[in-house]
Design an enzyme around this catalytic site. Structure first.
Site, PDB file in Angstrom:
ATOM      1  N   HIS A  17       0.849  -1.196   0.000  1.00 63.44           N
ATOM      2  CA  HIS A  17       0.000   0.000   0.000  1.00 63.44           C
ATOM      3  C   HIS A  17       0.879   1.238   0.000  1.00 63.44           C
ATOM      4  O   HIS A  17       2.112   1.149   0.007  1.00 63.44           O
ATOM      5  CB  HIS A  17      -1.013  -0.031   1.142  1.00 63.44           C
ATOM      6  CG  HIS A  17      -0.414  -0.061   2.523  1.00 63.44           C
ATOM      7  ND1 HIS A  17       0.338   0.972   3.025  1.00 63.44           N
ATOM      8  CD2 HIS A  17      -0.438  -1.007   3.481  1.00 63.44           C
ATOM      9  CE1 HIS A  17       0.725   0.675   4.255  1.00 63.44           C
ATOM     10  NE2 HIS A  17       0.280  -0.530   4.539  1.00 63.44           N
ATOM     11  N   HIS A  20       3.960   1.518   2.385  1.00 61.38           N
ATOM     12  CA  HIS A  20       5.196   0.829   1.974  1.00 61.38           C
ATOM     13  C   HIS A  20       5.874   1.617   0.847  1.00 61.38           C
ATOM     14  O   HIS A  20       7.095   1.744   0.817  1.00 61.38           O
ATOM     15  CB  HIS A  20       4.902  -0.589   1.483  1.00 61.38           C
ATOM     16  CG  HIS A  20       4.109  -1.424   2.447  1.00 61.38           C
ATOM     17  ND1 HIS A  20       2.827  -1.825   2.194  1.00 61.38           N
ATOM     18  CD2 HIS A  20       4.424  -1.897   3.677  1.00 61.38           C
ATOM     19  CE1 HIS A  20       2.384  -2.543   3.224  1.00 61.38           C
ATOM     20  NE2 HIS A  20       3.324  -2.588   4.136  1.00 61.38           N
ATOM     21  N   CYS A 125       2.277 -12.465  20.289  1.00 59.26           N
ATOM     22  CA  CYS A 125       1.341 -11.869  19.326  1.00 59.26           C
ATOM     23  C   CYS A 125       1.799 -12.255  17.925  1.00 59.26           C
ATOM     24  O   CYS A 125       2.905 -11.917  17.499  1.00 59.26           O
ATOM     25  CB  CYS A 125       1.283 -10.353  19.445  1.00 59.26           C
ATOM     26  SG  CYS A 125       0.354  -9.627  18.062  1.00 59.26           S
ATOM     27  N   CYS A 128       2.508  -9.291  15.445  1.00 56.81           N
ATOM     28  CA  CYS A 128       3.823  -8.652  15.608  1.00 56.81           C
ATOM     29  C   CYS A 128       4.948  -9.651  15.421  1.00 56.81           C
ATOM     30  O   CYS A 128       6.102  -9.250  15.298  1.00 56.81           O
ATOM     31  CB  CYS A 128       3.978  -8.055  16.998  1.00 56.81           C
ATOM     32  SG  CYS A 128       2.828  -6.754  17.391  1.00 56.81           S
ATOM     33  N   CYS A 142      -2.776  -6.971  22.628  1.00 55.11           N
ATOM     34  CA  CYS A 142      -1.607  -6.407  21.960  1.00 55.11           C
ATOM     35  C   CYS A 142      -1.846  -4.930  21.643  1.00 55.11           C
ATOM     36  O   CYS A 142      -2.856  -4.590  21.039  1.00 55.11           O
ATOM     37  CB  CYS A 142      -1.342  -7.176  20.656  1.00 55.11           C
ATOM     38  SG  CYS A 142      -0.205  -6.283  19.585  1.00 55.11           S
ATOM     39  N   HIS A 145      -2.135  -4.550  17.740  1.00 52.70           N
ATOM     40  CA  HIS A 145      -3.171  -5.252  16.979  1.00 52.70           C
ATOM     41  C   HIS A 145      -4.511  -5.375  17.692  1.00 52.70           C
ATOM     42  O   HIS A 145      -5.508  -5.733  17.068  1.00 52.70           O
ATOM     43  CB  HIS A 145      -2.682  -6.648  16.576  1.00 52.70           C
ATOM     44  CG  HIS A 145      -1.562  -6.602  15.592  1.00 52.70           C
ATOM     45  ND1 HIS A 145      -0.239  -6.593  15.971  1.00 52.70           N
ATOM     46  CD2 HIS A 145      -1.574  -6.507  14.241  1.00 52.70           C
ATOM     47  CE1 HIS A 145       0.522  -6.515  14.886  1.00 52.70           C
ATOM     48  NE2 HIS A 145      -0.260  -6.453  13.836  1.00 52.70           N
ATOM     49  N   LYS A 294     -11.766   4.735   0.056  1.00 53.65           N
ATOM     50  CA  LYS A 294     -11.467   4.207  -1.271  1.00 53.65           C
ATOM     51  C   LYS A 294     -11.807   5.303  -2.282  1.00 53.65           C
ATOM     52  O   LYS A 294     -12.716   6.092  -2.064  1.00 53.65           O
ATOM     53  CB  LYS A 294     -12.344   2.996  -1.573  1.00 53.65           C
ATOM     54  CG  LYS A 294     -12.096   1.840  -0.652  1.00 53.65           C
ATOM     55  CD  LYS A 294     -11.181   0.858  -1.313  1.00 53.65           C
ATOM     56  CE  LYS A 294     -11.037  -0.379  -0.450  1.00 53.65           C
ATOM     57  NZ  LYS A 294      -9.811  -1.070  -0.677  1.00 53.65           N
ATOM     58  N   LYS A 297     -11.813   5.945  -9.881  1.00 54.44           N
ATOM     59  CA  LYS A 297     -11.317   6.694 -11.020  1.00 54.44           C
ATOM     60  C   LYS A 297     -12.483   7.020 -11.937  1.00 54.44           C
ATOM     61  O   LYS A 297     -12.617   8.102 -12.463  1.00 54.44           O
ATOM     62  CB  LYS A 297     -10.311   5.804 -11.756  1.00 54.44           C
ATOM     63  CG  LYS A 297      -9.255   6.542 -12.492  1.00 54.44           C
ATOM     64  CD  LYS A 297      -8.167   5.537 -12.838  1.00 54.44           C
ATOM     65  CE  LYS A 297      -7.682   5.722 -14.228  1.00 54.44           C
ATOM     66  NZ  LYS A 297      -6.828   4.607 -14.641  1.00 54.44           N
TER      67      LYS A 297
HETATM   68  N1  MSP Z   1       8.781  -7.558   7.814  1.00 46.48           N
HETATM   69  C1  MSP Z   1       8.929  -6.523   8.772  1.00 46.48           C
HETATM   70  C2  MSP Z   1      10.225  -5.766   8.564  1.00 46.48           C
HETATM   71  C3  MSP Z   1      11.460  -6.589   8.603  1.00 46.48           C
HETATM   72  S1  MSP Z   1      12.855  -5.645   8.244  1.00 46.48           S
HETATM   73  C4  MSP Z   1      14.130  -6.585   8.681  1.00 46.48           C
HETATM   74  C5  MSP Z   1       7.777  -5.527   8.649  1.00 46.48           C
HETATM   75  N2  MSP Z   1       7.120  -5.528   7.489  1.00 46.48           N
HETATM   76  S2  MSP Z   1       5.889  -4.572   7.134  1.00 46.48           S
HETATM   77  O1  MSP Z   1       5.389  -5.052   5.872  1.00 46.48           O
HETATM   78  O2  MSP Z   1       4.975  -4.490   8.205  1.00 46.48           O
HETATM   79  O3  MSP Z   1       6.526  -3.155   6.839  1.00 46.48           O
HETATM   80  C6  MSP Z   1       6.670  -2.182   7.857  1.00 46.48           C
HETATM   81  C7  MSP Z   1       7.289  -0.946   7.227  1.00 46.48           C
HETATM   82  O4  MSP Z   1       6.482  -0.486   6.133  1.00 46.48           O
HETATM   83  C8  MSP Z   1       7.392   0.280   8.129  1.00 46.48           C
HETATM   84  O5  MSP Z   1       8.502   0.239   8.987  1.00 46.48           O
HETATM   85  C9  MSP Z   1       7.516   1.376   7.090  1.00 46.48           C
HETATM   86  O6  MSP Z   1       8.796   1.369   6.522  1.00 46.48           O
HETATM   87  C10 MSP Z   1       6.520   0.928   6.052  1.00 46.48           C
HETATM   88  N3  MSP Z   1       5.192   1.437   6.321  1.00 46.48           N
HETATM   89  C11 MSP Z   1       4.047   0.707   6.357  1.00 46.48           C
HETATM   90  N4  MSP Z   1       3.005   1.560   6.502  1.00 46.48           N
HETATM   91  C12 MSP Z   1       3.431   2.831   6.582  1.00 46.48           C
HETATM   92  C13 MSP Z   1       2.811   4.084   6.738  1.00 46.48           C
HETATM   93  N5  MSP Z   1       1.499   4.223   6.799  1.00 46.48           N
HETATM   94  N6  MSP Z   1       3.606   5.184   6.811  1.00 46.48           N
HETATM   95  C14 MSP Z   1       4.958   5.083   6.757  1.00 46.48           C
HETATM   96  N7  MSP Z   1       5.568   3.911   6.610  1.00 46.48           N
HETATM   97  C15 MSP Z   1       4.835   2.760   6.503  1.00 46.48           C
HETATM   98  O7  MSP Z   1       7.551  -4.784   9.579  1.00 46.48           O
END
Ligand code: MSP
Length: 506
Positions: A17, A20, A125, A128, A142, A145, A294, A297
């Protein structure tokens, strides 16, 4: 100089999303910028594919974990592609090369006496993939969560994290910029000061993971497995070359605050325990929330915020995410805000400036760019821009660097209004003044395009091409007076054509 930047590796049990995309884009801006500075650069992202949460989701879908992660890795590989990120490698924790390094890493810890066998009993958890003490829970749930953790009791291998408290504190004291920004440094340091407990680094009840080399009935705890990706990728990303000696000493980890403890406390201790150097630096950014609603378009075509890329194009989304909130802090953003900035800042302040400048060169100078560097009042601002932006990016101030660049874009806009080239053109006696003005506008746009290239990688070459300039993005170009002679300049097509804002669909 060498620069190595990483994003967290994302869990494959969910889909990519905009959050990421945020970290991936930020890392990409840094990687592109350091390449402009001529530095040897390596940019890593990828997927975190082991652990019980993923095994459970696979099972719920009636798939073998392997089949499930293969499918999802395909989806995640698209994330950097969609946001035009230039990662040098995409790591999957199921890669054999990663598995080998993880096993070697924990074996080293074991051989050095850093691990011991014990019985774990506690609350876990799944969301996490972490243990909690009762005191850390909210009403037994948690804090992240809101779910009730499961009770667990089994034989595990433990890591003597408690033995690292002093070494970690010394590391933080020696290096006040080990973790940025400062509030995150303080948070991590406080955590260490409060005392560290040993952590379990294996699981006996799980199968989907990397086997512990000396006890294959256990798999390595998914967080230990995942963190090691930052090292392991370097060992097999390049055919026949181990990039670890070259890049590991220069690693910078980007992550959000949700996974601070793992990265800023546990990871350096694991590295020390296995005989590796600690990371060079970590930057912990905030959480960006974009309209939860959501959007659609067109009627019946509902898209998620990441699909804004297909509405506005990738550059505007990159620009917006890094411009909307100070990098490091939490922020929230709306799609209306994106639309507004698209029109006002990108369309008007940048796009129109280019259209006007090229149109005037075409009209008043027959498409020949006047090369006329002089003691221009714009010179100081442009000469300052290169070092200023580089300095900010060295401190991970991605939004501040963009502010600096945009201040120059605005100055160029003021400059057109003040100099009014259309007036100068009416007076043959002011031809030199007109040449200088057109030169300064074109040169300013050129320098700004080079500075913006990490943020707007598709736009920058278009600006340079419209000005008849080579596509050279070397950082030395961010200064006054680098404009080269060019002819055949024609009025540029709009950089950012009007788009219909996506409609809200509830
Ligand atoms: N798999 C673990 C990370 C392992 S690293 C050795 C994990 N994955 S995750 O899919 O949950 O990704 C978390 C990361 O995604 C956050 O630390 C950040 O970098 C990014 N983000 C996810 N949602 C976000 C926002 N809404 N805003 C900013 N960053 C976000 O944790």
């Amino acid at each position: 100089m060498t620069f190595y930047v990483t994003t967290p590796i994302y869990y494959v049990n969910s889909t990519p999303h905009i959050g990421h995309a945020y970290t991936t884009i930020a890392a990409d801006v840094l990687a592109r910028h350091h390449r402009q500075r001529g530095e040897e650069t390596f940019f890593l992202t990828g997927t975190d594919e082991h652990g019980s949460k993923i095994a459970q989701v696979a099972e719920a879908q009636g798939l073998e974990p392997r089949e499930f992660v293969d499918r999802m890795a395909g989806v995640w590989r698209e994330l950097p592609v969609r946001v035009n990120a230039t990662n040098d490698f995409f790591i999957r924790t199921t890669d054999p090369g990663h598995v080998a390094v993880v096993q070697d890493f924990v074996q080293r810890m074991y051989d050095r006496g850093e691990l011991y066998e014990g019985v774990y009993s506690g609350l876990y958890c799944l969301g996490c993939e972490a243990f909690y003490t009762a005191g850390e829970l909210d009403d037994g749930r948690c804090p992240q969560h809101g779910t009730v953790p499961e009770h667990f009791e089994e034989k595990n291998y433990f890591f003597r994290l408690s033995a690292y408290q002093e070494r970690l504190l010394a590391l933080y004291d020696r290096n006040p910029e080990f973790v940025l920004p400062r509030i995150r440094y303080n948070e991590a340091r406080r955590f260490i000061e409060q005392g560290l407990e040993d952590i379990s680094i294996s699981r006996g009840s799980q199968r989907w993971g990397i086997p512990v080399p000396w006890d294959p009935d256990q798999v390595i705890y998914v967080w230990v497995d995942a963190l090691i990706n930052y090292v392991s990728a370097l060992s097999y990303a390049a055919d026949g070359a181990d990039l670890r000696p070259r890049f590991w000493p220069h690693v910078r980890h980007l992550l959000a605050k949700d996974i601070l403890k793992f990265h800023c406390v546990i990871w350096p201790a694991l590295l020390l325990a296995a005989g590796y150097d600690v990371p060079r630096q970590l930057f912990v950014h905030g959480y960006l929330l974009l309209d939860e609603r959501k959007i659609s378009k067109s009627v019946g075509n509902v898209i998620d915020p990441l699909d804004l890329v297909s509405v506005y194009g990738v550059d505007p989304v990159r620009f917006f995410l890094l411009r909307v909130t100070p990098f490091g802090q939490d922020g929230s953003a709306t799609i209306d805000g994106l639309h507004e900035r698209y029109e006002r800042e990108l369309g008007n302040e940048l796009g129109n400036l280019l259209s006007r400048t090229t149109a005037m060169v075409a009209r008043y100078r027959g498409g020949r760019l006047p090369v006329a560097a002089w003691d221009s009042p714009l010179r100081p601002a442009l000469d300052r821009l290169g070092p200023e932006v580089a300095g900010r990016l060295d401190r991970f101030d991605l939004s501040g660097a963009l502010d600096e660049i945009w201040a120059v874009v605005r100055e160029l806009n003021r400059h057109v209004e003040e100099r009014a080239p259309w007036q100068l053109a009416k007076d043959a006696g002011r031809a030199e003044e007109l040449d200088r003005t057109l030169h300064d506008l074109a040169d300013g746009l050129r320098a700004v395009a080079v500075a913006l290239a990490p943020y707007l990688p598709d736009t920058a070459p278009r600006v340079l091409a419209a000005l008849g300039q080579p596509g050279d993005l070397a950082w030395a170009g961010v200064a006054y007076g680098g404009l080269l002679e060019a002819t055949g300049i024609a009025p540029a097509a709009p950089l950012y054509p009007r788009v219909e804002p996506p409609a809200a669909s509830g």
